[in-house]
Design an enzyme around this catalytic site. Structure first.
Site, PDB file in Angstrom:
ATOM      1  N   TYR A  39     -15.729  -2.077   8.164  1.00 29.75           N
ATOM      2  CA  TYR A  39     -14.282  -1.839   8.175  1.00 29.75           C
ATOM      3  C   TYR A  39     -13.686  -2.337   9.494  1.00 29.75           C
ATOM      4  O   TYR A  39     -12.651  -3.006   9.522  1.00 29.75           O
ATOM      5  CB  TYR A  39     -14.060  -0.334   8.008  1.00 29.75           C
ATOM      6  CG  TYR A  39     -12.626   0.105   7.985  1.00 29.75           C
ATOM      7  CD1 TYR A  39     -11.824  -0.154   6.880  1.00 29.75           C
ATOM      8  CD2 TYR A  39     -12.079   0.824   9.050  1.00 29.75           C
ATOM      9  CE1 TYR A  39     -10.505   0.281   6.842  1.00 29.75           C
ATOM     10  CE2 TYR A  39     -10.769   1.262   9.020  1.00 29.75           C
ATOM     11  CZ  TYR A  39      -9.982   0.985   7.915  1.00 29.75           C
ATOM     12  OH  TYR A  39      -8.683   1.415   7.881  1.00 29.75           O
TER      13      TYR A  39
ATOM     14  N   GLY B 244       1.105   4.344   3.632  1.00 28.55           N
ATOM     15  CA  GLY B 244       2.228   3.676   2.975  1.00 28.55           C
ATOM     16  C   GLY B 244       3.266   4.672   2.497  1.00 28.55           C
ATOM     17  O   GLY B 244       4.477   4.458   2.670  1.00 28.55           O
TER      18      GLY B 244
ATOM     19  N   GLY C 275       0.831  -1.208   0.000  1.00 32.55           N
ATOM     20  CA  GLY C 275       0.000   0.000   0.000  1.00 32.55           C
ATOM     21  C   GLY C 275       0.861   1.251   0.000  1.00 32.55           C
ATOM     22  O   GLY C 275       0.499   2.258   0.611  1.00 32.55           O
TER      23      GLY C 275
END
Ligand code: GDP
Length: 323
Positions: A146, A27, A21
């Site tokens: 999530y 990231g 990521g």
């Protein structure tokens, strides 16, 4: 806890570290922070490897042989995106983490760090929230999809540690902001959304700019460069099953945040509240005692972080518009 603090740090120098990521907000900050660690940073573009593809992830990792993996890849979004795309949020995140964590085990990766989220805690958890509050009550419904995926990722790390002795750790930051955030009004989180709205209100000379909900929920915001620094710290100094809270210890109401953003942007009008939009969790403050014991604390103030993020936004807005 004292047992989990590494007395001789895990050295990153010379290691092959895969930041999964790497183009996202977390990231990219991790890659920037790792630049000073004398390690080899591995990345793979999304167009070349879909992290939801189990066989593809296994083959890529087998070929690249990372020593360390930072799982910063995720499908993320603000309160609206979370509640309208529940399947994407649960499926993408479960697939990404199971593929990477299981392959890391199979290939004998030395250390893996999984990124959780502060929304893993029960909606009514006592504040500030300690790590032990995990799974003690029902979740906030606007982001439970999530949250369930992130809880599963933490549990995967604990399970591989317990059954196989893998050095897989997890950490959950509070609400993040900074460069490379998503400034889309529907999909993004509150800081980039309000920054764009205040900026556009300033340019158009509007009398007010609008925020969602009542303005009373409280949030703790962490600059992504502080998070990246914390992640490197725990890679070096922590090995244990407890997923670590990463925050600043400070919270603001959404209305206070909106005023500070207006100030940073230079918008002098009023705030307007759209109370047809949800508030989400009333409060989300993390207890950061464990990180302090490990010798880390945040250093970027909200105001400074917002000013720096606004400069980034302006640079990228002008690029986007082609001048
Ligand atoms: P949350 O922490 O998961 O609720 O994520 P968000 O960053 O999306 O929202 C934080 C709080 O800011 C919620 O109470 C929202 O209702 C509020 N908020 C106010 N204006 C906005 C906006 O324009 N966009 C978003 N995403 N949230 C907003």
């Amino acid at each position: 806890m004292a047992d989990d603090k590494l007395t001789s740090p895990y050295g990153l120098a010379g290691k092959r570290i895969w930041v999964a990521g790497h183009s996202g907000m977390v990231g990219s900050a991790t890659v920037r922070r790792l630049a000073s660690e004398n390690c080899e940073i591995l990345t793979v573009p999304h167009a070349k490897l879909d992290l939801r593809d189990q066989a593809g992830v296994g083959a890529w990792m087998k070929h690249e042989k990372p020593d360390v993996v930072v799982v910063a890849a995720a499908t993320v979004g603000g309160i609206h995106a979370n509640s309208t795309r529940p399947a994407d949020f649960i499926y993408d995140n479960l697939a990404i983490e199971t593929n990477i964590i299981h392959a890391a085990f199979q290939l004998g990766v030395e250390k893996l760090l999984f990124m959780g989220s502060a929304c893993i805690y029960p909606r009514e958890a006592e504040q500030p929230m300690v790590e032990e509050a995990l799974l003690t009550g029902p979740l906030e419904p606007t982001n439970e999809w999530y949250a369930i995926a992130k809880i599963a990722g933490i549990k995967l790390c604990q399970a591989y540690r317990k059954q196989h002795g893998s050095d897989f750790i997890s950490a959950q930051p509070n609400n993040l902001y900074g460069p490379n955030d998503n400034f889309d009004l529907q999909g993004g989180h509150v800081i980039p959304a309000l920054m764009r709205k205040a900026h556009e209100a300033k340019l158009s000379g509007a009398p007010a700019y609008e925020l969602w909900g009542s303005g009373t929920p409280k949030r703790e915001f962490l600059h992504v460069d502080d998070l990246a620094d914390a992640l490197i710290h725990i890679l070096k100094y922590y090995s244990g099953p407890v997923p670590l809270n990463i925050g600043t210890g400070e919270e603001v109401t959404i209305a206070e945040l909106a005023r500070t953003i207006a100030d940073v942007v230079g918008f002098t009008g009023n705030l307007k509240f759209d109370t047809s939009k949800p508030d989400g969790s009333p409060r989300k403050l993390l207890d950061d005692t464990r990180m302090k014991k490990l010798g880390w604390r945040a250093s970027i103030s909200l105001r400074d972080g917002l000013a720096e993020t606004y400069r980034w936004f302006l640079d990228h807005e002008s690029e986007r518009r082609g001048h």
